[in-house]
Design a protein around this motif. Structure first.
Motif, PDB file in Angstrom:
ATOM      1  N   LYS A 148       0.810  -1.221   0.000  1.00 31.20           N
ATOM      2  CA  LYS A 148       0.000   0.000   0.000  1.00 31.20           C
ATOM      3  C   LYS A 148       0.842   1.268   0.000  1.00 31.20           C
ATOM      4  O   LYS A 148       0.302   2.366  -0.093  1.00 31.20           O
ATOM      5  CB  LYS A 148      -0.935   0.016   1.220  1.00 31.20           C
ATOM      6  N   GLY A 149       2.138   1.126   0.093  1.00 31.91           N
ATOM      7  CA  GLY A 149       3.017   2.287   0.147  1.00 31.91           C
ATOM      8  C   GLY A 149       2.760   3.319  -0.945  1.00 31.91           C
ATOM      9  O   GLY A 149       2.680   4.509  -0.658  1.00 31.91           O
ATOM     10  N   PRO A 150       2.617   2.901  -2.214  1.00 30.61           N
ATOM     11  CA  PRO A 150       2.345   3.896  -3.256  1.00 30.61           C
ATOM     12  C   PRO A 150       1.035   4.668  -3.036  1.00 30.61           C
ATOM     13  O   PRO A 150       0.980   5.864  -3.289  1.00 30.61           O
ATOM     14  CB  PRO A 150       2.275   3.057  -4.534  1.00 30.61           C
ATOM     15  N   MET A 151       0.020   3.989  -2.535  1.00 34.12           N
ATOM     16  CA  MET A 151      -1.251   4.675  -2.265  1.00 34.12           C
ATOM     17  C   MET A 151      -1.085   5.671  -1.119  1.00 34.12           C
ATOM     18  O   MET A 151      -1.548   6.809  -1.198  1.00 34.12           O
ATOM     19  CB  MET A 151      -2.345   3.656  -1.912  1.00 34.12           C
ATOM     20  N   TYR A 152      -0.425   5.244  -0.039  1.00 33.05           N
ATOM     21  CA  TYR A 152      -0.180   6.151   1.088  1.00 33.05           C
ATOM     22  C   TYR A 152       0.597   7.376   0.617  1.00 33.05           C
ATOM     23  O   TYR A 152       0.260   8.510   0.939  1.00 33.05           O
ATOM     24  CB  TYR A 152       0.628   5.456   2.197  1.00 33.05           C
ATOM     25  N   TYR A 153       1.641   7.120  -0.150  1.00 34.79           N
ATOM     26  CA  TYR A 153       2.520   8.196  -0.608  1.00 34.79           C
ATOM     27  C   TYR A 153       1.762   9.216  -1.463  1.00 34.79           C
ATOM     28  O   TYR A 153       1.853  10.427  -1.231  1.00 34.79           O
ATOM     29  CB  TYR A 153       3.695   7.614  -1.383  1.00 34.79           C
ATOM     30  N   VAL A 154       1.009   8.733  -2.435  1.00 37.08           N
ATOM     31  CA  VAL A 154       0.259   9.643  -3.317  1.00 37.08           C
ATOM     32  C   VAL A 154      -0.704  10.501  -2.500  1.00 37.08           C
ATOM     33  O   VAL A 154      -0.787  11.716  -2.691  1.00 37.08           O
ATOM     34  CB  VAL A 154      -0.478   8.866  -4.432  1.00 37.08           C
ATOM     35  N   HIS A 155      -1.421   9.888  -1.579  1.00 38.76           N
ATOM     36  CA  HIS A 155      -2.402  10.652  -0.805  1.00 38.76           C
ATOM     37  C   HIS A 155      -1.749  11.669   0.126  1.00 38.76           C
ATOM     38  O   HIS A 155      -2.250  12.779   0.273  1.00 38.76           O
ATOM     39  CB  HIS A 155      -3.320   9.704  -0.036  1.00 38.76           C
ATOM     40  N   LEU A 156      -0.642  11.307   0.719  1.00 35.92           N
ATOM     41  CA  LEU A 156       0.019  12.262   1.597  1.00 35.92           C
ATOM     42  C   LEU A 156       0.613  13.425   0.816  1.00 35.92           C
ATOM     43  O   LEU A 156       0.554  14.571   1.257  1.00 35.92           O
ATOM     44  CB  LEU A 156       1.076  11.561   2.451  1.00 35.92           C
ATOM     45  N   ARG A 157       1.170  13.144  -0.348  1.00 34.76           N
ATOM     46  CA  ARG A 157       1.681  14.236  -1.186  1.00 34.76           C
ATOM     47  C   ARG A 157       0.542  15.144  -1.657  1.00 34.76           C
ATOM     48  O   ARG A 157       0.677  16.370  -1.660  1.00 34.76           O
ATOM     49  CB  ARG A 157       2.431  13.667  -2.395  1.00 34.76           C
ATOM     50  N   LEU A 158      -0.589  14.537  -2.053  1.00 32.28           N
ATOM     51  CA  LEU A 158      -1.734  15.350  -2.494  1.00 32.28           C
ATOM     52  C   LEU A 158      -2.344  16.129  -1.329  1.00 32.28           C
ATOM     53  O   LEU A 158      -2.902  17.210  -1.531  1.00 32.28           O
ATOM     54  CB  LEU A 158      -2.793  14.481  -3.171  1.00 32.28           C
ATOM     55  N   ALA A 159      -2.237  15.602  -0.124  1.00 28.47           N
ATOM     56  CA  ALA A 159      -2.741  16.325   1.040  1.00 28.47           C
ATOM     57  C   ALA A 159      -1.984  17.630   1.244  1.00 28.47           C
ATOM     58  O   ALA A 159      -2.560  18.642   1.637  1.00 28.47           O
ATOM     59  CB  ALA A 159      -2.641  15.458   2.293  1.00 28.47           C
ATOM     60  N   VAL A 160      -0.698  17.618   0.936  1.00 30.18           N
ATOM     61  CA  VAL A 160       0.122  18.819   1.066  1.00 30.18           C
ATOM     62  C   VAL A 160      -0.181  19.797  -0.067  1.00 30.18           C
ATOM     63  O   VAL A 160      -0.281  20.999   0.143  1.00 30.18           O
ATOM     64  CB  VAL A 160       1.624  18.450   1.082  1.00 30.18           C
ATOM     65  N   ASP A 161      -0.348  19.267  -1.275  1.00 31.35           N
ATOM     66  CA  ASP A 161      -0.623  20.109  -2.443  1.00 31.35           C
ATOM     67  C   ASP A 161      -1.495  19.326  -3.424  1.00 31.35           C
ATOM     68  O   ASP A 161      -0.977  18.616  -4.289  1.00 31.35           O
ATOM     69  CB  ASP A 161       0.675  20.526  -3.120  1.00 31.35           C
ATOM     70  N   PRO A 162      -2.825  19.448  -3.301  1.00 31.71           N
ATOM     71  CA  PRO A 162      -3.714  18.657  -4.151  1.00 31.71           C
ATOM     72  C   PRO A 162      -3.686  19.054  -5.630  1.00 31.71           C
ATOM     73  O   PRO A 162      -4.219  18.317  -6.464  1.00 31.71           O
ATOM     74  CB  PRO A 162      -5.097  18.878  -3.547  1.00 31.71           C
ATOM     75  N   GLU A 163      -3.059  20.152  -5.962  1.00 31.31           N
ATOM     76  CA  GLU A 163      -3.014  20.572  -7.362  1.00 31.31           C
ATOM     77  C   GLU A 163      -1.802  20.023  -8.107  1.00 31.31           C
ATOM     78  O   GLU A 163      -1.713  20.172  -9.328  1.00 31.31           O
ATOM     79  CB  GLU A 163      -3.026  22.096  -7.449  1.00 31.31           C
ATOM     80  N   GLN A 164      -0.899  19.385  -7.407  1.00 32.37           N
ATOM     81  CA  GLN A 164       0.280  18.870  -8.104  1.00 32.37           C
ATOM     82  C   GLN A 164      -0.095  17.687  -8.999  1.00 32.37           C
ATOM     83  O   GLN A 164      -1.093  17.019  -8.776  1.00 32.37           O
ATOM     84  CB  GLN A 164       1.377  18.499  -7.124  1.00 32.37           C
TER      85      GLN A 164
END
Length: 170
Positions: A148-164
């Protein structure tokens, strides 16, 4: 609530969104007599995830939106039609004045197998962020880091900047 598309009917029977919305509005109105700034909280989940048909406002309601897909698979990735249905339901609640948070269960999908959807799940997270999301809650972080690491990573990065860009994050 609106009649769900054919692929989703088994997921949403019986539909109770309008009944629940009326209940939350009644509770809010009664509580507001004592405390005008009251906020009624709920999930927008399963057979009350589809937005109500009634155009009544639901200001003073905080709802955590739980997306569903098509039977028998209810998590991302899902058919484009199901993905669009989730977005339409989000907008239906948001347009009625519900303060919206995002609370998906899809990190449960696959248990310890790599059931990943960084693209489509990331798109839904971004959609929610663009349409009133005030927060998010993942209660299904089971520490299956290898799968699940890729899913966790994507969501945490989008949480910081959802427009990236999801592509860049991936």
């Amino acid at each position: 609530a609106a009649e769900p598309p054919r692929f989703a009917r088994a997921l949403y029977e019986p539909l109770v969104s309008d009944r629940y919305a009326r209940f939350w509005r009644t509770v809010r109105d009664l509580a507001a007599q004592r405390r005008p700034e009251v906020l009624v909280t709920t999930f927008l989940y399963w057979n009350y995830q589809p937005a109500p048909v009634s155009p009544d406002r639901l200001d003073g309601v905080y709802g955590e939106f739980v997306p569903w897909g098509q039977a028998p698979i209810v998590y991302y990735p899902m058919a484009d039609e199901a993905h669009a249905w989730n977005q339409t339901q989000w907008l239906g609640w948001h347009e009625r004045g519900v303060t919206m948070a995002y609370r998906p269960n899809y990190l449960l999908g696959g248990y310890c197998m790599p059931h990943l959807s960084t693209w489509q799940a990331g798109e839904m997270f971004q959609f929610a962020a663009r349409h009133g999301m005030v927060g998010f809650d993942f209660d299904s972080l089971w520490s299956h880091w290898a799968v699940k690491g890729p899913m966790y990573y994507v969501h945490l990065r989008l949480a910081v900047d959802p427009e990236q860009s999801i592509e860049v994050v991936r």
